[in-house]
Structures are given as C-alpha cells and as structure tokens.
Design a protein around this motif. Structure first.
Motif, PDB file in Angstrom:
ATOM      1  N   ASP B   2     -58.035 -15.491  -5.026  1.00 43.58           N
ATOM      2  CA  ASP B   2     -59.594 -15.158  -5.350  1.00 43.58           C
ATOM      3  C   ASP B   2     -59.990 -13.918  -5.067  1.00 43.58           C
ATOM      4  N   TRP B   3     -61.364 -13.671  -5.337  1.00 41.32           N
ATOM      5  CA  TRP B   3     -61.839 -12.149  -5.360  1.00 41.32           C
ATOM      6  C   TRP B   3     -61.815 -11.708  -3.838  1.00 41.32           C
ATOM      7  N   LYS B   4     -62.009 -12.565  -2.976  1.00 49.69           N
ATOM      8  CA  LYS B   4     -61.958 -12.014  -1.558  1.00 49.69           C
ATOM      9  C   LYS B   4     -60.711 -11.678  -1.107  1.00 49.69           C
ATOM     10  N   ASN B   5     -59.630 -12.380  -1.336  1.00 48.32           N
ATOM     11  CA  ASN B   5     -58.238 -11.963  -1.034  1.00 48.32           C
ATOM     12  C   ASN B   5     -57.693 -10.678  -1.753  1.00 48.32           C
ATOM     13  N   LYS B   6     -58.143 -10.682  -3.118  1.00 46.86           N
ATOM     14  CA  LYS B   6     -58.013  -9.545  -3.763  1.00 46.86           C
ATOM     15  C   LYS B   6     -58.559  -8.149  -3.136  1.00 46.86           C
ATOM     16  N   LEU B   7     -59.817  -8.314  -2.802  1.00 45.90           N
ATOM     17  CA  LEU B   7     -60.384  -7.068  -1.949  1.00 45.90           C
ATOM     18  C   LEU B   7     -59.781  -6.970  -0.679  1.00 45.90           C
ATOM     19  N   ARG B   8     -59.435  -7.875   0.022  1.00 44.84           N
ATOM     20  CA  ARG B   8     -58.880  -7.691   1.381  1.00 44.84           C
ATOM     21  C   ARG B   8     -57.438  -7.086   1.233  1.00 44.84           C
ATOM     22  N   ASN B   9     -56.617  -7.715   0.368  1.00 47.20           N
ATOM     23  CA  ASN B   9     -55.217  -7.073   0.116  1.00 47.20           C
ATOM     24  C   ASN B   9     -55.373  -5.558  -0.115  1.00 47.20           C
ATOM     25  N   ALA B  10     -56.580  -5.180  -0.897  1.00 49.35           N
ATOM     26  CA  ALA B  10     -56.801  -3.725  -1.224  1.00 49.35           C
ATOM     27  C   ALA B  10     -57.376  -2.965  -0.138  1.00 49.35           C
ATOM     28  N   GLY B  11     -57.687  -3.518   0.824  1.00 45.62           N
ATOM     29  CA  GLY B  11     -58.062  -2.875   2.236  1.00 45.62           C
ATOM     30  C   GLY B  11     -59.747  -2.704   2.219  1.00 45.62           C
ATOM     31  N   TYR B  12     -60.203  -3.702   1.462  1.00 49.33           N
ATOM     32  CA  TYR B  12     -61.669  -3.653   1.609  1.00 49.33           C
ATOM     33  C   TYR B  12     -62.130  -4.740   2.471  1.00 49.33           C
ATOM     34  N   GLN B  61     -65.521  -2.895  -9.519  1.00 45.28           N
ATOM     35  CA  GLN B  61     -64.941  -2.491 -10.863  1.00 45.28           C
ATOM     36  C   GLN B  61     -63.501  -2.042 -10.774  1.00 45.28           C
ATOM     37  N   GLU B  62     -63.319  -1.191  -9.722  1.00 48.97           N
ATOM     38  CA  GLU B  62     -62.028  -0.844  -9.304  1.00 48.97           C
ATOM     39  C   GLU B  62     -61.079  -1.660  -9.222  1.00 48.97           C
ATOM     40  N   ASN B  63     -61.489  -2.894  -8.733  1.00 48.15           N
ATOM     41  CA  ASN B  63     -60.504  -3.941  -8.403  1.00 48.15           C
ATOM     42  C   ASN B  63     -60.522  -5.010  -9.391  1.00 48.15           C
ATOM     43  N   ASP B  64     -61.206  -4.673 -10.704  1.00 46.08           N
ATOM     44  CA  ASP B  64     -60.990  -5.652 -11.756  1.00 46.08           C
ATOM     45  C   ASP B  64     -61.721  -6.932 -11.491  1.00 46.08           C
ATOM     46  N   LEU B  65     -62.830  -6.923 -10.402  1.00 49.01           N
ATOM     47  CA  LEU B  65     -63.515  -7.961 -10.393  1.00 49.01           C
ATOM     48  C   LEU B  65     -64.649  -8.372 -11.058  1.00 49.01           C
ATOM     49  N   VAL B  66     -65.206  -7.075 -11.506  1.00 44.72           N
ATOM     50  CA  VAL B  66     -66.407  -6.995 -12.380  1.00 44.72           C
ATOM     51  C   VAL B  66     -65.845  -5.754 -13.371  1.00 44.72           C
ATOM     52  N   CYS B  67     -66.637  -6.241 -14.903  1.00 42.06           N
ATOM     53  CA  CYS B  67     -66.626  -5.214 -15.673  1.00 42.06           C
ATOM     54  C   CYS B  67     -67.845  -4.358 -16.206  1.00 42.06           C
TER      55      CYS B  67
END
Lengths: 142, 142
Positions: B2-12, B61-67
């Motif tokens: 999910d997007w939350k983990n995606k962000l977290r993993n990227a350090g956000y 956008q940088e994390n491909d969560l929105v276009c």
DNA sequence: ATGCTTATTGAAAAATATTATCAATAAGGA
DNA sequence: TCCTTATTGATAATATTTTTCAATAAGCAT
C-alpha cells in the motif's frame, strides 16, 4: 500557401513582430520558450515586448503556423516545423525538435481503450523524447 | 504494497496532509489541479496550506503514487489511478480520468521515427482526450 | 500617394502559478 | 517519553500569463 497569405486570408495583418517571430522559429532547430523568443529577438535589435510574443504565439498557433510542445520539464515551447497532423520528437538535452507523421497505428489502440474505459476517444497528445544525432555523439563521452 | 509502506520505505513520513491528499485523489474520478485539491480539502475541514499541496504532490509523484496529466487546456492536474507504465484518457468535459496500459505498438513507430529523424528515442508523452460514458450521454442532448 | 478604419503594439499592472525561507510542529525510532 | 529531523504553515519571492488602454501602424478605399 506561405504563412503570410495564410494569416492574411484569416484576417490577420502581417506585422514586423510576426515576421521576426516566424523568421526566428523557422530558422531555429530547437523549440523555444516565449522568454527565449523574446530574448533572441531583442538580441537581433527588435523592440518587441514579451507581451506581443505571447499574443502572436497564440495567433500563429491558432493558424497552425507554429506548434506548442511540452519541454521535458513540462514547460511550453514553440516550434515552426510540421504541417498537417503530425507530432514531435524533442531532444532532452538541447530541445532540438523534429516532426513526423503517422499515428495511424493508433486505430487499434483507440478501439481497445474505448472498450476498456467506456470513453469515446476524440484526440490525443503525443510526443517523443530522446537525443538528437548531435547530442548522441556527445553522449558517448559521458 | 500500500501507499503508506511505499512512502515509509522511501524514507518519507506518513502525515495527515498526505493521508488526506491520497484519500481525496483515490476517491476522486477526475484529475484535480493543486488548487482544486486544496479547496476540496479545506471544505473537508483541513487546514492544509496550498504550499503543502504542491510539496506533497511532488513527493507522491516521485514515488509513483499519483500521476500528473495535462488537462485539455494544458494545465497540470493530478490523479491517483494506474500502476506501472500506463497512460491516461481524460474527459474533455469533466476531466474524468481513466488509465490503460499498452503502448507496445509503439515499437514500430519508434523505429520509423528514429530512421526518419536520426533521433534516439528514449521516452514518450501520451494521453488521450475524449468523453467519458457519463458525458457521452449528456452530449446527445446538445 | 493619402486618409480612414481598426488590428496590433508597448508599457504597466493585474492575475495566476509555483517555489523558497524559516521558525514551529509533529512523525517515528530510541 | 525523549530526541532527531522531516514536515508544515505563513509569508514572501519568483515566474508565468493575461488584461487594460492609449499610441501606432497595416492595409483597404479613395
């Protein structure tokens, strides 16, 4: 029909400003931002204001004499090449712009999209980005 | 993921602002401008400033969560649909946005372009415009 | 060539859109 | 619960595009 007659026939006047802009755009390989156009013309001794650049870009675009393209950073740039329905390839490095025809292959894709999305497709935005032949040479030495 | 983990993993970090924005974008069919996002969230009682909308759009956008898509008028709008390499169809009337995959057919076209223009093609910008199913219905009564 | 009508221009200002600055706040690991 | 640091909001700064309006000039009619 040359651009002057095209404009005249559409009820527009041929002004110095428009001649300067067309000359510049026709003789420039790269797509230019309004600001760059203004600057280039100023360097040629033109007094034209930036406002007129914007206004005339709108007029020229409306008459299919210049095309707006999206630079890699998303900003608008203008170029004179290409007639009829066509698209552009932009060099990501120097903004060199070339045009090409042929998006007939889209027919199938459009059908598929319409089936998938229930949309009725009416138009498209297509551009390619890459490296022009000059910049490919320089790329080798990176 | 999910997007939350995606962000977290990227350090956000997962902030209220980002949750509100993702919730809004995921639950909205139409592509929204930064201003519209800001306004919609304000109406939901959010205090988020427009500046944070811009900043978070960049992050998402940088994390491909929105276009980011180009509205028919050339302005930027944002939508959350679509994963992997995909493209969008936008409704010209209501900005309803749908995504689709498949630009494999481009391989031939790209070869042709490269032959014609001497460019080395590296990427592309593709969007379709049309009418969504809802707006097609309304169109009938014009 | 001359005058007339009206599109076009330049300059300044307004409107829009986006980014930078910085102190205060809050996310999330220790 | 504390601590570090990313994030936020408010303000200001930039950048971009459009509007306004009087002055100018294009091009038709004479």
């Amino acid at each position: 029909m040359d651009w002057k007659n095209k404009l005249r026939n559409a009820g527009y006047r041929i002004t110095d400003a428009r001649e300067q802009m067309m000359d510049l755009l026709i003789n420039t390989q790269t797509a230019l931002s309004p600001m760059q156009i203004h600057k280039a013309l100023a360097e040629q001794g033109s007094q034209m204001g930036l406002v007129s650049v914007y206004r005339n870009l709108a007029v020229l675009q409306e008459n299919d004499l210049v095309c707006m393209v999206f630079a890699p950073d998303g900003s608008a740039a203008y170029t004179a090449g290409g007639i009829g329905h066509h698209h552009h390839v932009l060099c990501q490095r120097c903004l060199n712009s070339a045009s090409f025809e042929g998006c007939e292959g889209f027919a199938d894709l459009i059908q598929e999209i319409e089936a998938q999305t229930q949309f009725k497709v009416q138009g498209h935005l297509l551009q390619f980005y890459g490296l022009c032949s000059e910049c490919q040479k320089n790329e080798i030495h990176v």
